[in-house]
Enzyme design. Structure first.
Site, mmCIF file in Angstrom:
data_model
loop_
_atom_site.group_PDB
_atom_site.id
_atom_site.type_symbol
_atom_site.label_atom_id
_atom_site.label_comp_id
_atom_site.label_asym_id
_atom_site.label_seq_id
_atom_site.Cartn_x
_atom_site.Cartn_y
_atom_site.Cartn_z
ATOM 1 N N CYS A 123 -1.860 8.000 4.821
ATOM 2 C CA CYS A 123 -1.758 7.716 3.254
ATOM 3 C C CYS A 123 -3.423 7.982 2.860
ATOM 4 O O CYS A 123 -3.213 8.074 1.416
ATOM 5 C CB CYS A 123 -1.651 6.237 3.150
ATOM 6 S SG CYS A 123 -2.722 5.198 4.230
ATOM 7 N N GLU A 125 0.836 -1.116 0.038
ATOM 8 C CA GLU A 125 -0.017 0.003 0.028
ATOM 9 C C GLU A 125 1.024 1.218 0.073
ATOM 10 O O GLU A 125 1.675 1.486 1.028
ATOM 11 C CB GLU A 125 -0.809 0.002 1.066
ATOM 12 C CG GLU A 125 -1.835 1.001 1.276
ATOM 13 C CD GLU A 125 -1.463 2.199 2.167
ATOM 14 O OE1 GLU A 125 -1.215 3.253 1.347
ATOM 15 O OE2 GLU A 125 -1.452 2.264 3.239
#
Length: 528
Positions: free
Chosen positions: A302, A265
């Site tokens: 994120c 990720e």
């Protein structure tokens, strides 16, 4: 017992045979913690993987209940570390201890969540088609399919979540739940936190009688990580971090004689599209909400909203003015470490120097690893022509893109890279009037929001935390939520096996009481 040892853990055995010493720092004042952490040697890494490989067969055959109890024991042992863990995590990250109360809860809750998943059994995805020996023209054989673990998993700790995405975080929890031993490569920015959590996991290993090697931890830098990725007995990798780091791991894994999956990720700009009717209704309130989201955790999520796209109007002008003022009033706050602070100002500097970009605030670097929030603005056409402006800037920065019309807004949605999230700030009428925009954004993201802000990732069954590249290396998977377990299993089909020799999950009597699809129907019933 000494709380922090500074050693590597090769299964249950503490080991410190190397000569390279790592130190932990407090980013708030650059002070150095007293402990010395010994980087793992190549031999120690090999031994950790060998132990994991040796533990695999014993661990994967344990009952799902015993695995569930193990995960719950890890959660208990983490809680038993008490405030010392919170204080150390805060000291190594610059984040407040209150943040870690929440993150510790999330870490323990996701461990317990996967314990529930194990008991539920739905993750096994069981499909059974019974034999029809007298079928014409060809008899039908008995086929029974389920998911099984894949083997030792290497997990890389994340910088921005020292607990929830690191040593005993989501990747470790889901890999262990699936039946795989785990080797953690501790993050260099939170060495002490990693050490403490590692010992908590190993106390759970001992308490639950798990096989030695089901969990190992090695300290080190890039070379240590590379060795884990290319080791032939490692069967998958979990990573949360930068695009550069994740792509390097992905490329390395695919150069192996036996390529392995890398579940990386790698971040996102998380575009938010401000549709006209909604924006007109409350530009100042929306701007304040987004300012708080951008500044949350010094922008080190994120899912921080790094792009805000609207159509030129007086409402957008009000939004921009309020947003830039609100962010300018935010304090400069210590970032996770010096590397991240340096990267933030370097990448932000590149972005605001691009043609057509207008800076809306103070660009001075306050120093001492502190992140100062900033807003910038650019028109739609310069943004479309310059892909550098599409890249993530990790920190408290956001860029407003002012479009001429809805056609330009749609062109931007189509031009964006893959994202973790995309938000439509809209009324129902806005949505109904712009189906092409909804469709375009849906093609780019893993999570599509209607109003609200993207920061905040719920740990639950329906969460999707992953998206088209470069948000993640496999858009079909998630690193958060119960579906994360699917990354570390693979399907196997048993053909024409005697019932007594089948795994319990596939037996006619269904002794585990699981939901199964039998001849096309979902049922818990026995097969007569």
């Amino acid at each position: 017992m000494k709380m922090i040892t500074g050693k590597n853990y090769i299964g249950k055995d503490a080991s410190a045979r190397g000569s390279k010493i790592l130190k932990a720092y407090n980013p708030a004042d650059n002070s150095v913690f007293p402990e010395e952490f010994v980087a793992a040697t190549s031999e120690e890494v090999d031994q950790a993987v060998a132990k994991a490989h040796g533990a695999f067969n014993a661990y994967k055959t344990l009952s799902y209940e015993k695995r569930a109890q193990f995960l719950e024991a890890i959660a208990d042992e983490i809680m038993n570390l008490g405030d010392a863990l919170l204080e150390r995590a805060s000291g190594e990250s610059g984040l407040p201890t209150g943040r870690f109360q929440g993150e510790r809860g999330r870490t323990c809750n996701q461990l317990k969540m996967f314990a529930g998943v194990l008991r539920d059994g739905s993750w096994l995805d069981i499909n059974i088609d019974t034999a029809i020996p007298d079928r014409q023209p060809i008899p039908k054989v008995d086929l029974r399919k389920m998911q099984i673990p894949i083997g030792p998993v290497a997990v890389f700790g994340a910088s921005n979540f020292p607990l929830a995405f690191s040593t005993a975080g989501g990747d470790t929890a889901s890999a262990l739940a699936a039946g795989n031993p785990v080797i953690v490569k501790g993050h260099e920015a939170h060495l002490g936190t990693n050490d403490m959590v590692t010992q908590a996991v190993l106390r759970a290993v001992e308490k639950c009688g798990m096989p030695d090697g089901v969990f190992s931890m090695v300290n080190g830098g890039i070379e240590t990580g590379q060795q884990l990725v290319i080791h032939p007995k490692v069967k998958a990798v979990g990573f949360t971090g930068s695009l550069r780091g994740g792509r390097a791991i992905f490329d390395l894994a695919n150069q192996r004689p036996e390529p392995i999956p890398v579940y990386a990720e790698m971040g996102s700009t998380n575009p938010s599209f401000l549709l006209p009717e909604k924006l007109e209704s409350d530009p100042e309130g929306l701007a304040t909400t987004f300012a708080n989201s951008v500044a949350l955790g010094v922008g080190q999520f994120c899912t921080s909203p790094g792009l805000l796209i609207g159509i030129k109007s007086s409402a957008l002008d009000q939004f921009i003015e309020t947003l830039s003022s609100a962010l300018a009033e935010k304090d400069s706050v210590t970032m996770l470490n010096s590397k991240i602070a340096k990267s933030y100002y370097e990448h932000r500097g590149i972005a605001i120097e691009q043609t057509g970009v207008q800076v809306l605030g103070d660009v001075n670097n306050p120093g001492e690893n502190k992140g100062k929030p900033l807003t910038a603005k650019v028109d739609g056409q310069p943004f479309l022509k310059n892909t550098q402006l599409h890249e993530e800037i990790f920190g408290p920065f956001t860029m407003v893109v002012a479009c001429e019309n809805m056609s330009e807004m749609l062109a931007i949605a189509n031009a964006l890279h893959g994202q973790l999230t995309g938000t439509l700030v809209a009324t129902a009428s806005d949505i109904e009037s712009n189906p092409e925009l909804v469709n375009a954004l849906g093609n780019k993201v893993g999570r599509l929001l209607f109003n609200g802000v993207p920061t905040g990732v719920e740990v639950c069954h329906s969460m999707q935390h992953g998206g088209p590249y470069p948000a993640s290396t496999d858009q079909r998977t998630t690193s958060v939520g119960t579906a994360a377990i699917s990354r570390f299993v693979r399907p196997i089909s048993y053909q024409s096996w005697p019932d007594a020799l089948l795994p319990d999950a596939l037996k006619n009597s269904n002794p585990l009481g699981l939901w199964r699809v039998v001849n096309g129907e979902l049922t818990k019933s026995k097969i007569e």
